[in-house]
Design an enzyme around this catalytic site. Structure first.
Site, PDB file in Angstrom:
ATOM      1  N   TYR A   1      -1.197  11.833   5.310  1.00 54.82           N
ATOM      2  CA  TYR A   1      -2.571  11.525   5.743  1.00 54.82           C
ATOM      3  C   TYR A   1      -2.757  10.022   5.905  1.00 54.82           C
ATOM      4  O   TYR A   1      -2.099   9.203   5.254  1.00 54.82           O
ATOM      5  CB  TYR A   1      -3.568  12.088   4.742  1.00 54.82           C
TER       6      TYR A   1
ATOM      7  N   GLU B   1     -13.361  -0.826   6.908  1.00 53.82           N
ATOM      8  CA  GLU B   1     -12.610  -0.987   8.169  1.00 53.82           C
ATOM      9  C   GLU B   1     -13.361  -0.392   9.355  1.00 53.82           C
ATOM     10  O   GLU B   1     -13.216  -0.851  10.478  1.00 53.82           O
ATOM     11  CB  GLU B   1     -11.228  -0.375   8.060  1.00 53.82           C
TER      12      GLU B   1
ATOM     13  N   ARG C   1       0.858  -1.184   0.000  1.00 58.82           N
ATOM     14  CA  ARG C   1       0.000   0.000   0.000  1.00 58.82           C
ATOM     15  C   ARG C   1       0.890   1.227   0.000  1.00 58.82           C
ATOM     16  O   ARG C   1       1.753   1.361   0.867  1.00 58.82           O
ATOM     17  CB  ARG C   1      -0.897   0.020   1.244  1.00 58.82           C
TER      18      ARG C   1
ATOM     19  N   ARG D   1     -13.543  -4.715   3.882  1.00 64.27           N
ATOM     20  CA  ARG D   1     -12.397  -4.526   4.782  1.00 64.27           C
ATOM     21  C   ARG D   1     -12.749  -4.780   6.243  1.00 64.27           C
ATOM     22  O   ARG D   1     -11.926  -4.565   7.126  1.00 64.27           O
ATOM     23  CB  ARG D   1     -11.895  -3.085   4.647  1.00 64.27           C
TER      24      ARG D   1
ATOM     25  N   ASP E   1      -4.950   3.955  -0.112  1.00 67.63           N
ATOM     26  CA  ASP E   1      -6.009   4.257   0.848  1.00 67.63           C
ATOM     27  C   ASP E   1      -6.342   5.745   0.752  1.00 67.63           C
ATOM     28  O   ASP E   1      -5.525   6.590   1.115  1.00 67.63           O
ATOM     29  CB  ASP E   1      -5.515   3.921   2.264  1.00 67.63           C
TER      30      ASP E   1
ATOM     31  N   TRP F   1     -10.929  12.665   8.436  1.00 63.33           N
ATOM     32  CA  TRP F   1      -9.503  12.311   8.541  1.00 63.33           C
ATOM     33  C   TRP F   1      -9.258  10.941   7.955  1.00 63.33           C
ATOM     34  O   TRP F   1     -10.075  10.036   8.091  1.00 63.33           O
ATOM     35  CB  TRP F   1      -9.043  12.318  10.005  1.00 63.33           C
TER      36      TRP F   1
ATOM     37  N   HIS G   1      -8.720   7.148   2.322  1.00 55.92           N
ATOM     38  CA  HIS G   1      -9.025   7.486   3.724  1.00 55.92           C
ATOM     39  C   HIS G   1     -10.209   8.433   3.864  1.00 55.92           C
ATOM     40  O   HIS G   1     -10.145   9.422   4.600  1.00 55.92           O
ATOM     41  CB  HIS G   1      -7.776   8.087   4.392  1.00 55.92           C
TER      42      HIS G   1
ATOM     43  N   GLU H   1      -8.998   2.273  -1.672  1.00 54.27           N
ATOM     44  CA  GLU H   1      -9.696   2.022  -0.413  1.00 54.27           C
ATOM     45  C   GLU H   1     -10.338   3.271   0.153  1.00 54.27           C
ATOM     46  O   GLU H   1      -9.769   4.356   0.092  1.00 54.27           O
ATOM     47  CB  GLU H   1      -8.677   1.472   0.601  1.00 54.27           C
TER      48      GLU H   1
ATOM     49  N   GLU I   1      -4.436  -6.971   5.654  1.00 53.81           N
ATOM     50  CA  GLU I   1      -3.474  -5.901   5.923  1.00 53.81           C
ATOM     51  C   GLU I   1      -2.526  -6.354   7.031  1.00 53.81           C
ATOM     52  O   GLU I   1      -2.970  -6.945   8.019  1.00 53.81           O
ATOM     53  CB  GLU I   1      -4.218  -4.643   6.361  1.00 53.81           C
TER      54      GLU I   1
END
Ligand code: CS2
Ligand code: MG
Length: 401
Positions: free
Chosen positions: A159, A261, A147, A282, A209, A401, A211, A235, A338
């Site tokens: 980030y 996630e 990743r 995830r 990612d 975030w 995010h 992701e 992961e």
């Protein structure tokens, strides 16, 4: 068999972890992970004040009944705190059941569907050059999947990547504030993957990612721009409460999408999975209700061509890494897990049967889930107040975030 005692231990070997140990009257014990990064004490209190008193004296073999009791019986269903607490209890109960059966958890689930499970590791850098160097080093070390995250020119912190706790008692205890610019990001990231493919070629899986930082149309733009670089997945492109919003991304790009996630119940992913709006789920054992919760999500995903990719940075403990690996060895639709390696202190505090070699994980064949917890070592690393950062746009708007 009866539950004789349940302990909740919060410890911080560089990262806060919430661990539960369940002890039966016949001497068997099991451990579970209830870590919720930035809200650890909420989970510990939920366990100590509202869950444990209800479970003492119950039969630990009745895992499903206890899960339903804690899920339905709370009345206030779901949510990250509740489901992390349920997860910790559930993992410990499955640990006990598998130990009593004298077999590793994956055998109890139905046996292995593969020799081992591919993992992806993390590589990042402040610049494209630094990130290319970091990814190249992982590829040279034999990792099959990496990743890649890169600093964005003009923005401060990297980030989506947060450092381990400093251990500095005087460190700020309130959330760090970080600045975000979508336009700078969208301009920069395609250049990163162009440089990465030029440097490492096509035999390594590259992941990214986002995010939660984009809107659907922005995610559609990024997915299109990244198509030439054949990512394994993009992701968390968009916050996924509005599951239907992923239709817009899907209409514009073939870049595979991964999300989940932060999900803690199958309902968080129902439309995403049943409408094949994503390619990888995830969800992870700590946040999605343990073995019992995650197994349901995996089975549902398998009906809809969605494969699994458990979340697993160091803010879930080695217990969950092991539990995820058992589920990932069994699940016919498991794809990847992961794995951002733990510190020596964490490995010592959570002795484990799982092994990770050249980018592949195996849960091991010890009875149970194969991870233990050294409470003496845990006592040497007390809880450290810590928060995840918050994020603002350049005009001060509070963002994701
Ligand atoms: C990230 C996480 O690894 C990832 O996919 O999204 O590291 C995330 O930032 C943390 O789990 C938040 O606690
Ligand atoms: Mg993520």
């Amino acid at each position: 068999m009866k539950i004789e005692a349940i302990k909740t231990i919060v410890t911080s070997p560089g990262q806060n972890f919430v661990t539960v140990r369940i002890v039966t009257e016949c001497g068997l014990s099991g451990v579970g992970d209830g870590t919720l990064n930035g809200r650890e004490l909420a989970v510990a209190s939920y366990l100590d004040d509202h869950v444990i008193p209800c479970l003492l004296g119950r039969d630990p073999r009745r895992i499903e009944e206890i899960w339903q009791y804690l899920y339905r019986g709370a009345y206030w269903r779901r949510g990250p705190v509740t489901m992390a607490a349920i997860a910790a209890i559930d993992m410990a109960l499955w640990d006990i059941k598998a130990k009593a059966a004298g077999m590793p958890l994956y055998q109890l689930l139905g046996g292995a569907s593969r020799r081992h499970l591919m993992t992806y590791t993390h590589a990042s850098g402040a610049t494209i050059e630094d990130t290319v160097a970091a990814v190249s080093a992982k590829v040279s070390a034999g990792y099959p999947a990496v990743r890649a995250q890169c600093g964005i020119p003009g923005l401060g912190a990297m980030y989506g990547v947060h450092p381990l706790h400093s251990g500095d008692a005087d460190a700020p205890k309130l959330p760090e504030e970080q600045v975000w610019s979508t336009s700078r990001y969208l301009q920069h990231v395609p250049q990163l993957f162009e440089a990465l493919r030029a440097a490492v070629g096509w035999d390594v899986h590259l992941l990214h990612d986002v995010h939660h930082r984009l809107t659907p149309i922005e995610a559609a733009r990024l997915g299109k721009d990244l198509e030439p670089y054949r990512l394994f997945w993009m992701e968390d492109a968009v916050p996924a409460e509005a599951q239907d919003s992923f239709r817009l991304i899907r209409q514009h790009t073939t870049t595979p999408l991964a999300v989940g996630e932060v999900f803690n119940a199958i309902w968080d992913a129902r439309e995403l999975i049943s409408n094949q709006l994503i390619d990888y789920i995830r969800a992870t054992s700590t946040h999605a209700g343990g073995v019992t919760g995650l197994r349901r999500i995996f089975e549902f995903a398998a009906l809809h061509h969605v494969r699994t990719g458990c979340h697993g940075p160091v803010d879930i403990s080695p217990i969950s890494a092991g539990v995820n690996a058992h589920l990932g060895l069994w699940a016919p639709n498991a794809a990847i897990q992961e794995f951002a390696d733990y510190s020596p202190e964490m490995h010592a505090m959570f002795p484990h049967a799982w092994t990770h070699h050249q980018g592949y994980i195996h849960p091991g064949d010890a009875p149970g889930h194969g991870v233990d917890f050294d409470e003496t070592l845990a006592g040497e690393h007390p809880y450290e107040p810590a928060y995840l950062p918050v994020c603002r746009l350049e005009d001060g708007t509070l963002w994701n975030w």
